[in-house]
Write a protein that holds these residues in place. Structure first.
Motif, PDB file in Angstrom:
ATOM      1  N   UNK A   1     108.083  10.635  34.514  1.00  0.00           N
ATOM      2  CA  UNK A   1     108.028  12.088  34.627  1.00  0.00           C
ATOM      3  C   UNK A   1     107.763  12.450  36.179  1.00  0.00           C
ATOM      4  N   UNK A   2     106.884  11.587  36.763  1.00  0.00           N
ATOM      5  CA  UNK A   2     106.400  11.667  37.984  1.00  0.00           C
ATOM      6  C   UNK A   2     107.109  10.839  39.219  1.00  0.00           C
ATOM      7  N   UNK A   3     107.906   9.900  38.843  1.00  0.00           N
ATOM      8  CA  UNK A   3     108.408   9.166  39.605  1.00  0.00           C
ATOM      9  C   UNK A   3     107.635   7.734  39.650  1.00  0.00           C
ATOM     10  N   UNK A   4     108.369   6.770  40.201  1.00  0.00           N
ATOM     11  CA  UNK A   4     107.636   5.299  40.502  1.00  0.00           C
ATOM     12  C   UNK A   4     106.786   5.459  41.596  1.00  0.00           C
ATOM     13  N   UNK A   5     105.723   5.922  41.496  1.00  0.00           N
ATOM     14  CA  UNK A   5     104.426   5.759  42.627  1.00  0.00           C
ATOM     15  C   UNK A   5     102.985   5.189  41.981  1.00  0.00           C
ATOM     16  N   UNK A   6     102.617   4.277  42.778  1.00  0.00           N
ATOM     17  CA  UNK A   6     101.260   3.720  42.366  1.00  0.00           C
ATOM     18  C   UNK A   6     100.196   4.729  42.336  1.00  0.00           C
ATOM     19  N   UNK A   7      99.377   4.789  41.282  1.00  0.00           N
ATOM     20  CA  UNK A   7      98.348   5.848  41.061  1.00  0.00           C
ATOM     21  C   UNK A   7      97.014   4.738  40.915  1.00  0.00           C
ATOM     22  N   UNK A   8      95.950   5.467  41.559  1.00  0.00           N
ATOM     23  CA  UNK A   8      94.569   4.947  41.447  1.00  0.00           C
ATOM     24  C   UNK A   8      93.766   5.857  40.907  1.00  0.00           C
ATOM     25  N   UNK A   9      92.792   5.329  39.955  1.00  0.00           N
ATOM     26  CA  UNK A   9      92.022   6.220  39.490  1.00  0.00           C
ATOM     27  C   UNK A   9      90.575   5.441  39.461  1.00  0.00           C
ATOM     28  N   UNK A  10      89.542   6.340  39.610  1.00  0.00           N
ATOM     29  CA  UNK A  10      88.150   5.751  39.564  1.00  0.00           C
ATOM     30  C   UNK A  10      87.216   6.174  38.500  1.00  0.00           C
ATOM     31  N   UNK A  11      86.279   5.230  37.902  1.00  0.00           N
ATOM     32  CA  UNK A  11      85.411   5.866  37.030  1.00  0.00           C
ATOM     33  C   UNK A  11      84.402   4.805  36.761  1.00  0.00           C
ATOM     34  N   UNK A  12      83.669   4.771  35.698  1.00  0.00           N
ATOM     35  CA  UNK A  12      82.671   3.987  35.574  1.00  0.00           C
ATOM     36  C   UNK A  12      82.832   3.050  34.142  1.00  0.00           C
ATOM     37  N   UNK A  13      82.290   1.892  33.980  1.00  0.00           N
ATOM     38  CA  UNK A  13      82.282   1.475  32.572  1.00  0.00           C
ATOM     39  C   UNK A  13      81.303   2.216  31.578  1.00  0.00           C
ATOM     40  N   UNK A  14      82.007   2.705  30.479  1.00  0.00           N
ATOM     41  CA  UNK A  14      81.100   3.409  29.489  1.00  0.00           C
ATOM     42  C   UNK A  14      80.359   2.752  28.366  1.00  0.00           C
ATOM     43  N   UNK A  15      81.216   1.702  28.233  1.00  0.00           N
ATOM     44  CA  UNK A  15      80.796   0.533  27.059  1.00  0.00           C
ATOM     45  C   UNK A  15      81.417  -0.711  27.037  1.00  0.00           C
ATOM     46  N   UNK A  16      80.845  -1.606  26.591  1.00  0.00           N
ATOM     47  CA  UNK A  16      81.292  -2.937  26.280  1.00  0.00           C
ATOM     48  C   UNK A  16      81.597  -3.023  24.735  1.00  0.00           C
ATOM     49  N   UNK A  17      82.780  -3.362  24.202  1.00  0.00           N
ATOM     50  CA  UNK A  17      82.808  -3.376  22.818  1.00  0.00           C
ATOM     51  C   UNK A  17      83.619  -4.541  22.411  1.00  0.00           C
ATOM     52  N   UNK A  18      83.545  -4.632  20.971  1.00  0.00           N
ATOM     53  CA  UNK A  18      84.332  -5.829  20.218  1.00  0.00           C
ATOM     54  C   UNK A  18      85.391  -5.264  19.259  1.00  0.00           C
ATOM     55  N   UNK A  19      86.413  -5.142  19.722  1.00  0.00           N
ATOM     56  CA  UNK A  19      87.491  -4.517  18.587  1.00  0.00           C
ATOM     57  C   UNK A  19      88.210  -5.639  17.945  1.00  0.00           C
ATOM     58  N   UNK A  20      88.351  -5.685  16.864  1.00  0.00           N
ATOM     59  CA  UNK A  20      88.757  -6.784  16.143  1.00  0.00           C
ATOM     60  C   UNK A  20      88.774  -8.127  16.647  1.00  0.00           C
ATOM     61  N   UNK A  21      87.500  -8.348  17.046  1.00  0.00           N
ATOM     62  CA  UNK A  21      87.061  -9.765  17.555  1.00  0.00           C
ATOM     63  C   UNK A  21      87.490 -10.185  18.757  1.00  0.00           C
ATOM     64  N   UNK A  22      87.930  -8.766  19.552  1.00  0.00           N
ATOM     65  CA  UNK A  22      88.356  -9.275  21.002  1.00  0.00           C
ATOM     66  C   UNK A  22      87.245  -8.325  22.091  1.00  0.00           C
ATOM     67  N   UNK A  23      86.801  -9.036  22.951  1.00  0.00           N
ATOM     68  CA  UNK A  23      85.846  -8.326  24.067  1.00  0.00           C
ATOM     69  C   UNK A  23      86.655  -7.371  24.619  1.00  0.00           C
ATOM     70  N   UNK A  24      86.318  -6.112  24.702  1.00  0.00           N
ATOM     71  CA  UNK A  24      86.971  -4.995  25.384  1.00  0.00           C
ATOM     72  C   UNK A  24      86.085  -4.160  26.290  1.00  0.00           C
ATOM     73  N   UNK A  25      86.537  -3.408  27.271  1.00  0.00           N
ATOM     74  CA  UNK A  25      85.711  -2.589  28.098  1.00  0.00           C
ATOM     75  C   UNK A  25      86.469  -1.197  27.972  1.00  0.00           C
ATOM     76  N   UNK A  26      85.347  -0.508  27.757  1.00  0.00           N
ATOM     77  CA  UNK A  26      85.737   1.202  27.681  1.00  0.00           C
ATOM     78  C   UNK A  26      85.316   1.599  29.020  1.00  0.00           C
ATOM     79  N   UNK A  27      86.178   2.560  29.720  1.00  0.00           N
ATOM     80  CA  UNK A  27      85.981   3.201  31.013  1.00  0.00           C
ATOM     81  C   UNK A  27      86.278   4.515  30.940  1.00  0.00           C
ATOM     82  N   UNK A  28      85.767   5.398  31.862  1.00  0.00           N
ATOM     83  CA  UNK A  28      85.960   6.925  31.733  1.00  0.00           C
ATOM     84  C   UNK A  28      87.113   7.136  32.852  1.00  0.00           C
ATOM     85  N   UNK A  29      87.735   6.071  33.724  1.00  0.00           N
ATOM     86  CA  UNK A  29      88.647   6.318  34.587  1.00  0.00           C
ATOM     87  C   UNK A  29      89.974   7.178  33.903  1.00  0.00           C
ATOM     88  N   UNK A  30      90.585   7.887  34.704  1.00  0.00           N
ATOM     89  CA  UNK A  30      91.770   8.392  33.907  1.00  0.00           C
ATOM     90  C   UNK A  30      92.963   7.174  33.681  1.00  0.00           C
TER      91      UNK A  30
END
Length: 219
Positions: free
Chosen positions: A134-163
């Motif tokens: 939609x916007x064309x092939x341009x790199x994008x950077x978003x900033x946020x924080x770690x909201x949670x560290x989860x285990x989903x289906x046995x896999x270590x995951x990190x939840x963030x609020x960055x877009x």
């Protein structure tokens, strides 16, 4: 008698090599790592990825969608270059894949960090190529924080609020030192409205990726 003076040659000091460090400022960190982040194009769509070794790109399995080849688009010397790469390893359970392209020692690579040391509320960056159809092939950077560290289906995951948006899949989640502590993989969907919950980006933890990587490269 006056003793004859002797000429003593002092040994030349050999300077120690200066260790390479990642700049600590946000914009400096981005400029240091952005060249290693790439767009991934297949006949089925687009995603993101990153060089973790010379000639090797990490991305999501769902980005390559079973294709044997993909186009890796990276910016080199200010020019977007598309390189045809070969998918050499896929782990659909963990949703990771490795693409091999021609080597170039001048191309930057990213270093994996230790996701176990990542802390809640820690600053993070998401870098990728979202919404490129939609916007064309341009790199994008978003900033946020770690909201949670989860285990989903046995896999270590990190939840963030960055877009995160479609096309961010396969892109790196970076700490303030520019280390990869995760790889963006999904967002949580509201089953009633069929819309994404904002601020719920999920990344596969870097330690989970590194645990599977050796077997992936042996395929």
């Amino acid at each position: 008698a006056t003793p004859t003076p002797r000429l003593i040659v002092a040994p030349t000091e050999i300077p120690l090599p200066t260790p390479t460090t990642v700049p600590t400022g946000l914009t400096q960190t981005v400029s240091h790592v952005v060249g290693a982040v790439v767009a991934i194009n297949t006949p089925a769509g687009t995603g993101s990825g990153f060089f973790f070794e010379d000639g090797l790109v990490m991305t999501n399995a769902h980005v390559v969608k079973g294709f044997l080849r993909a186009t890796v688009v990276s910016k080199f010397n200010g020019i977007n270059l598309g390189i045809t790469g070969t998918v050499i390893g896929v782990d659909e359970e963990l949703d990771i894949a490795v693409i091999e392209v021609s080597k170039n020692p001048e191309r930057p690579t990213l270093k994996f960090g230790d996701s176990r040391t990542a802390q809640l509320a820690e600053d993070v960056l998401v870098i990728g190529f979202p919404l490129s159809n939609i916007l064309g092939e341009a790199i994008s950077v978003s900033k946020g924080i770690i909201s949670s560290k989860r285990n989903i289906d046995g896999v270590e995951m990190i939840q963030v609020d960055a877009a995160t948006n479609p096309g961010n899949s396969g892109g790196p989640l970076l700490n303030s030192q520019g280390e990869v502590i995760g790889m963006v993989t999904l967002k949580i969907v509201n089953e009633v409205t069929n819309r994404f919950f904002e601020g719920t980006g999920i990344a596969i933890a870097s330690n989970a990726i590194q645990d599977r990587l050796p077997s992936l490269l042996e395929e």
